[in-house]
Design a protein around this motif. Structure first.
Motif, PDB file in Angstrom:
ATOM      1  N   MET A   1       0.824  -1.208   0.000  1.00  0.00           N
ATOM      2  CA  MET A   1       0.000   0.000   0.000  1.00  0.00           C
ATOM      3  C   MET A   1       0.863   1.265   0.000  1.00  0.00           C
ATOM      4  SD  MET A   1      -2.867  -1.287  -0.307  1.00  0.00           S
ATOM      5  CE  MET A   1      -3.798  -2.769  -0.008  1.00  0.00           C
ATOM      6  N   ASN A   2       1.942   1.221   0.750  1.00  0.00           N
ATOM      7  CA  ASN A   2       2.835   2.379   0.728  1.00  0.00           C
ATOM      8  C   ASN A   2       3.473   2.548  -0.646  1.00  0.00           C
ATOM      9  OD1 ASN A   2       2.249   2.798   3.397  1.00  0.00           O
ATOM     10  ND2 ASN A   2       4.366   3.003   4.045  1.00  0.00           N
TER      11      ASN A   2
ATOM     12  N   LEU B   1       2.140   1.628  -3.478  1.00  0.00           N
ATOM     13  CA  LEU B   1       1.115   2.135  -4.395  1.00  0.00           C
ATOM     14  C   LEU B   1       0.846   3.631  -4.155  1.00  0.00           C
ATOM     15  CD1 LEU B   1      -1.392  -0.868  -4.423  1.00  0.00           C
ATOM     16  CD2 LEU B   1       0.143  -0.135  -6.252  1.00  0.00           C
ATOM     17  N   THR B   2       0.868   4.008  -2.873  1.00  0.00           N
ATOM     18  CA  THR B   2       0.678   5.431  -2.567  1.00  0.00           C
ATOM     19  C   THR B   2       1.809   6.256  -3.180  1.00  0.00           C
ATOM     20  OG1 THR B   2      -0.311   4.745  -0.470  1.00  0.00           O
ATOM     21  CG2 THR B   2       0.229   7.073  -0.694  1.00  0.00           C
ATOM     22  N   THR B   3       3.023   5.689  -3.078  1.00  0.00           N
ATOM     23  CA  THR B   3       4.174   6.376  -3.670  1.00  0.00           C
ATOM     24  C   THR B   3       3.997   6.502  -5.187  1.00  0.00           C
ATOM     25  OG1 THR B   3       5.575   5.478  -1.936  1.00  0.00           O
ATOM     26  CG2 THR B   3       6.703   6.320  -3.879  1.00  0.00           C
TER      27      THR B   3
ATOM     28  N   MET C   1       1.219   6.602  -6.828  1.00  0.00           N
ATOM     29  CA  MET C   1       0.199   7.618  -7.110  1.00  0.00           C
ATOM     30  C   MET C   1       0.789   9.026  -7.015  1.00  0.00           C
ATOM     31  SD  MET C   1      -3.037   5.950  -5.106  1.00  0.00           S
ATOM     32  CE  MET C   1      -4.294   7.124  -5.492  1.00  0.00           C
ATOM     33  N   GLU C   2       1.581   9.239  -5.989  1.00  0.00           N
ATOM     34  CA  GLU C   2       2.162  10.566  -5.805  1.00  0.00           C
ATOM     35  C   GLU C   2       3.121  10.906  -6.947  1.00  0.00           C
ATOM     36  OE1 GLU C   2       1.398  12.942  -4.099  1.00  0.00           O
ATOM     37  OE2 GLU C   2       3.115  14.300  -4.136  1.00  0.00           O
ATOM     38  N   LEU C   3       3.940   9.906  -7.310  1.00  0.00           N
ATOM     39  CA  LEU C   3       4.882  10.152  -8.410  1.00  0.00           C
ATOM     40  C   LEU C   3       4.127  10.389  -9.718  1.00  0.00           C
ATOM     41  CD1 LEU C   3       7.693   7.536  -7.592  1.00  0.00           C
ATOM     42  CD2 LEU C   3       7.842  10.030  -7.416  1.00  0.00           C
TER      43      LEU C   3
ATOM     44  N   GLU D   1       1.243  11.644 -10.101  1.00  0.00           N
ATOM     45  CA  GLU D   1       0.584  12.957 -10.137  1.00  0.00           C
ATOM     46  C   GLU D   1       1.589  14.109 -10.157  1.00  0.00           C
ATOM     47  OE1 GLU D   1      -2.232  13.111  -6.928  1.00  0.00           O
ATOM     48  OE2 GLU D   1      -3.291  11.342  -7.655  1.00  0.00           O
ATOM     49  N   THR D   2       2.823  13.830  -9.739  1.00  0.00           N
ATOM     50  CA  THR D   2       3.782  14.932  -9.647  1.00  0.00           C
ATOM     51  C   THR D   2       4.999  14.773 -10.566  1.00  0.00           C
ATOM     52  OG1 THR D   2       4.855  13.872  -7.779  1.00  0.00           O
ATOM     53  CG2 THR D   2       3.146  15.501  -7.282  1.00  0.00           C
TER      54      THR D   2
ATOM     55  N   MET E   1      13.414   1.071  -2.156  1.00  0.00           N
ATOM     56  CA  MET E   1      13.276   1.819  -0.906  1.00  0.00           C
ATOM     57  C   MET E   1      13.985   3.172  -0.993  1.00  0.00           C
ATOM     58  SD  MET E   1      11.228   0.021   0.774  1.00  0.00           S
ATOM     59  CE  MET E   1      11.204   0.853   2.349  1.00  0.00           C
TER      60      MET E   1
ATOM     61  N   ARG F   1      11.420   5.367  -2.347  1.00  0.00           N
ATOM     62  CA  ARG F   1      10.350   5.632  -1.387  1.00  0.00           C
ATOM     63  C   ARG F   1      10.814   6.563  -0.274  1.00  0.00           C
ATOM     64  NH1 ARG F   1       7.075   0.203   0.172  1.00  0.00           N
ATOM     65  NH2 ARG F   1       7.396   1.118   2.233  1.00  0.00           N
ATOM     66  N   MET F   2      12.051   6.349   0.183  1.00  0.00           N
ATOM     67  CA  MET F   2      12.531   7.118   1.330  1.00  0.00           C
ATOM     68  C   MET F   2      13.278   8.380   0.927  1.00  0.00           C
ATOM     69  SD  MET F   2      13.677   3.954   3.773  1.00  0.00           S
ATOM     70  CE  MET F   2      13.996   4.983   5.183  1.00  0.00           C
TER      71      MET F   2
ATOM     72  N   GLU G   1       7.540   8.099   5.432  1.00  0.00           N
ATOM     73  CA  GLU G   1       7.948   8.003   4.019  1.00  0.00           C
ATOM     74  C   GLU G   1       7.775   9.379   3.364  1.00  0.00           C
ATOM     75  OE1 GLU G   1       7.470   4.810   1.598  1.00  0.00           O
ATOM     76  OE2 GLU G   1       7.280   3.311   3.182  1.00  0.00           O
ATOM     77  N   PRO G   2       8.866   9.952   2.910  1.00  0.00           N
ATOM     78  CA  PRO G   2       8.817  11.333   2.411  1.00  0.00           C
ATOM     79  C   PRO G   2       7.804  11.562   1.308  1.00  0.00           C
ATOM     80  CG  PRO G   2      11.077  10.538   2.537  1.00  0.00           C
ATOM     81  CD  PRO G   2      10.214   9.378   2.824  1.00  0.00           C
TER      82      PRO G   2
ATOM     83  N   ILE H   1       5.035   9.996   0.671  1.00  0.00           N
ATOM     84  CA  ILE H   1       3.654   9.928   1.162  1.00  0.00           C
ATOM     85  C   ILE H   1       3.356  11.171   1.996  1.00  0.00           C
ATOM     86  CG2 ILE H   1       2.017   8.564   2.512  1.00  0.00           C
ATOM     87  CD1 ILE H   1       3.650   6.075   1.729  1.00  0.00           C
TER      88      ILE H   1
ATOM     89  N   ARG I   1       2.715  13.855  -0.317  1.00  0.00           N
ATOM     90  CA  ARG I   1       1.378  13.742  -0.915  1.00  0.00           C
ATOM     91  C   ARG I   1       0.316  14.306   0.033  1.00  0.00           C
ATOM     92  NH1 ARG I   1      -1.119  11.216  -4.899  1.00  0.00           N
ATOM     93  NH2 ARG I   1      -3.161  10.239  -4.629  1.00  0.00           N
TER      94      ARG I   1
ATOM     95  N   PRO J   1      -3.674   3.124  -0.655  1.00  0.00           N
ATOM     96  CA  PRO J   1      -3.375   4.458  -1.186  1.00  0.00           C
ATOM     97  C   PRO J   1      -4.636   5.329  -1.172  1.00  0.00           C
ATOM     98  CG  PRO J   1      -3.602   2.879  -2.975  1.00  0.00           C
ATOM     99  CD  PRO J   1      -3.753   2.103  -1.713  1.00  0.00           C
TER     100      PRO J   1
END
Lengths: 589, 237
Positions: free
Chosen positions: A417-418, A420-422, A424-426, A428-429, A473, A476-477, B15-16, B18, B21, B107
């Motif tokens: 999930m993290n 996938l969230t990453t 999504m953010e990438l 969109e940005t 990672m 992500r980090m 996590e930066p 997230i 976001r 997400p």
């Protein structure tokens, strides 16, 4: 040299103690310089018991020949006690013993006299000959060797109340070089003797059957199972030795051998007896993986030589000493195993302790006790094998679960999930980075899918997975995570995901402020095996108190157990500014 | 109160990308200029809260292997409302018991985050797990009490004063309204300044001048508004 004699003394002194045993009334024993290993299997000792008859005084010895010596009271002053008996008599000699039949008991049972001797002999009862084996002679040519063992019935009419004289006229001129001079005489009732011998033969038969079965079984296991082959071959050898000893024992009971021939039978038994004597401590040491494996058979060997020496110097029963030494050594091994908290340690201690007690209970059958403990150990190995097989079956089932776990570790909600969230953010940005992230994610999953159904993978494959994870990672980090390696054997085998778990644990439990984080893996190989040293820098505000017991560590334990049994260890702890984990994998047998 | 009234946000996320976001979306939803602070783990979050006030906290439950529920317990002692943003949804009910306003699964998208912020100003929807525990910071330590042990909650300026069954009176940073939205059905706002536990009422009586009063366990009395008196009378009778 003097012979020793303890038979008649025990025959009287211990009679009341062993009142329930109605086998033997008197027993003489004269022997010296027996080949000790051979005597390990034909241990005989004086043994007395209560009966309607009691030995009176001690047995007496006289060199020379006169049939009138078979009569009671003839030239009493010319006879010598057995304990000053010259041990290497030439020509004909006599031994006699007074027997007292208590009133009203003589008719109760059929009496027999059992003679075991390296001699030709005639047996007299109150001056009348009741049997003979071979022909007694002054020289080797004149003598016709008797059987090593013979049983003579005493006519009921002879068994009158009061005192009687049992006399043996004997010669021992055909002994083979090195063969002992050996004579025992037992007085027993026929029924008890028959039952006793049947029991003994039944036990020996069962021991022979079991030995044969185990020998075949262990040989078969050694042939089909490469793991611990040496141990199973040794077990097969010990079973074979036990079988040889029991078969020889049975053969001496089943067939009549002239006494020179028994010498060669005894010689035949030397090898299996020594193998059994030295093999048992070796087997226990190997079976329980004691340190300094050769120490224990070495000590047994020293004990054997010391027993031989003691037998010569102190004119004592060397085989009994050797037997006691072996039992004590075995008990020490049992205690050593007990201190090391090893499973079945007390079985080893108990088996040898029982055998030690057996010296006092049944010295005639010590050889069978030896065989019994050898078989007990073999049986223990069989049970252990079954246990191992069951354990392997469980591990196999567990392995299936572990395969699922390898994958589920990476489709666990937090990770996926993290990620996938990453994405999504990438997306969109920074769309170009989103594509790269998805590729990294796919690479890691692909690598995991390849490894999931393997018990072991090469270090090369494992490092590929780790680098994919570090890359993912890093994105992500927002840091540069790197794994530096110092390895010599990329083909070394490891359970999948072990180094990866160490890396993931480090990322999970540390909060790194620095933009660049370097992890290190070193591989060192020596005579004991291979050590993997994983070094992770401790992050700011990191809390580490001991080796983690979380799911990651449990996963590694399970995987390492599955692959290496107990031949691995893992220690972890802080060292300066790092958290260092050392995994030692021993050389597989 | 609406989203425009939110004056400060704290995002606790390790996590930066997230965190970025969440921050980016908050900037779009909340009034421009609303300060947004970031904390990658518990210690820095609590350090920030000791010197700043936040209206809303966005919290990731899985922070460097720490148990996020320790932090939820701690955060429930502050005035801020907490919204959990986590991949691990199986502990959502537990989170609601500590007064978490919403649980956003990862997400997440802008509409979902926006809906969560809207809920800050609404009563809990029917069926939603009600507040079960409430925490207080007392002498530098966090103590947690069961909500059923509360007799009454009274407004004290923008804070609350809570009377417990053992007679203890504790102060909480949250406003009365924030409690009202999360408390179980057995709590009722009987007056603009008082919420009572219906199970702890000893007596209801009217006083001269058409005033109403309820007596509570422990001997305290609480006034009842004219509007709520008939409703309360019906419930009690």
């Amino acid at each position: 040299m003097h012979c020793y004699n303890s038979g008649s003394t025990l025959g009287v002194g211990a009679g009341h103690v062993f009142a329930y045993l109605k086998i033997l009334v008197i027993r003489w024993m004269i022997r010296r310089r027996a080949c000790l290993p051979a005597r390990l299997i034909c241990l005989c000792a004086a043994f007395g018991a209560f009966g309607p008859a009691l030995a009176q005084d001690g047995p007496q010895f006289r060199s020379g020949d006169d049939t009138s010596w078979a009569e009671a009271g003839v030239e009493p002053g010319a006879w010598q006690p057995m304990d000053v008996f010259e041990s290497d008599p030439q020509g004909v000699f006599w031994i006699r013993q007074q027997i007292y039949i208590s009133p009203g008991n003589g008719w109760l049972l059929d009496r027999v006299i059992i003679v075991e001797a390296h001699a030709a002999y005639q047996v007299f009862w109150d001056g009348r000959m009741i049997g003979q084996s071979g022909r007694v002679g002054e020289t080797a040519q004149e003598e016709s060797p008797g059987f090593a063992r013979a049983v003579f019935g005493v006519p009921p009419a002879f068994m009158t109340d009061g005192s009687h004289t049992l006399a043996i006229r004997a010669s021992s001129m055909n002994r083979e070089p090195g063969q002992s001079y050996f004579l025992t005489v037992e007085f027993a009732d026929a029924g008890t003797l028959i039952r006793s011998e049947r029991r003994r033969n039944a036990l020996a038969g069962a021991a022979a059957g079991l030995s044969l079965l185990l020998m075949v079984l262990f040989a078969y296991i050694a042939a089909i199972r490469p793991v611990q082959r040496g141990r199973f071959l040794l077990a097969a050898g010990i079973s074979a030795a036990a079988l040889a000893i029991v078969v020889l024992e049975l053969a001496t009971q089943a067939f009549a051998f002239s006494y020179p021939l028994t010498h060669w039978l005894e010689r035949l038994a030397v090898l299996p007896a020594v193998l059994l004597y030295l093999g048992m401590p070796l087997f226990v040491a190997l079976r329980f993986e004691l340190q300094r494996v050769l120490l224990w058979p070495g000590l047994a060997g020293v004990g054997l030589l010391a027993s031989l020496l003691a037998g010569q110097v102190a004119a004592t029963d060397a085989d009994m000493i050797a037997f006691a030494v072996l039992c004590l050594l075995g008990m020490v091994m049992g205690l050593t195993l007990f201190r090391a908290a090893r499973r079945n340690a007390m079985v080893i201690f108990g088996a040898f302790a029982i055998c030690l007690v057996a010296i006092f209970l049944d010295r005639q059958n010590l050889s069978l006790f030896l065989v019994a403990i050898a078989l007990l150990f073999s049986a223990e190995l069989v049970f252990d094998l079954v246990y191992q097989e069951i354990r392997m079956a469980r591990l196999s089932a567990k392995a299936s679960r572990l395969q699922v776990e390898v994958l589920s570790r990476h489709i666990q909600p937090h990770f996926i999930m993290n990620s996938l969230t990453t994405v999504m953010e990438l997306y969109e940005t920074r769309q170009d980075e989103a594509v790269g992230f998805i590729e990294d994610l796919a690479a890691e999953f692909r690598q995991f899918a390849r490894m999931a159904d393997h018990t072991l993978v090469t270090l090369d494959q494992e490092l590929e997975l780790c680098r994919a994870h570090a890359g993912l990672m890093s994105r992500r980090m927002g840091k540069d995570l790197r794994l530096l390696t110092d390895v010599t054997d990329m083909r070394a085998m490891l359970p999948p995901g072990v180094i990866h778990t160490l890396l993931d644990n480090a990322l999970t439990h540390n909060s790194y402020d620095a933009p660049e984080v370097v992890f290190r893996l070193a591989q060192k190989t020596d005579a004991t095996g291979t050590v993997y040293v994983f070094t992770a820098p401790l992050g700011a505000r990191t809390r580490h108190t001991a080796v983690s017991s979380g799911t990651g560590t449990r996963y590694m334990n399970s995987r390492l157990n599955e692959a290496f049994g107990h031949q691995w260890s893992m220690v972890a702890g802080p060292e300066e500014d790092n958290w260092v984990t050392r995994i030692h994998i021993g050389i597989r047998s | 109160m609406t989203a425009s009234d939110i004056s400060s946000v704290l995002i606790i996320e390790d996590e930066p990308l997230i965190a970025q976001r969440l921050g980016r979306m908050c900037e779009e939803i909340l009034p421009s200029g609303c300060p947004i602070a970031f904390a990658p783990e518990t210690a820095s979050a609590l350090g920030w809260l000791n010197t700043h006030a936040a209206d809303v906290i966005f919290l990731d439950l899985n922070l460097k292997g720490e148990d996020g529920f320790d932090l939820i317990r701690h955060l429930s002692s502050y005035a801020a409302q907490t919204i959990v943003v986590s991949a691990n949804t199986d502990r959502a009910i537990e989170a609601f018991e500590f007064g978490v306003v919403d649980f956003i699964p990862k997400p997440f998208s802008m509409p979902r985050l926006s809906a969560a912020i809207e809920r800050l100003f609404q009563a809990s929807p029917p069926g939603r797990t009600a507040l079960k525990y409430v925490s207080f910071r007392i002498a530098g330590k966090v103590r947690t009490y069961r909500v059923e042990d509360i007799i009454s909650i009274s407004a004290d300026d923008k804070y609350s004063q809570i009377t417990m069954v053992d007679g203890e009176t504790l102060f909480h940073d949250k406003a009365l309204g924030a409690f009202e939205q999360r408390l179980p059905d057995r709590f009722m706002r009987v007056h603009k300044s008082h919420i009572v536990n219906l199970d702890r009422i000893s007596a209801f009586r009217s006083t001269p001048g058409s005033r109403y009063l309820i007596e509570l366990e422990g001997g305290n009395s609480v006034p009842v508004s004219r509007l709520q008196a008939p409703v309360l009378r019906k419930i009690i009778v």
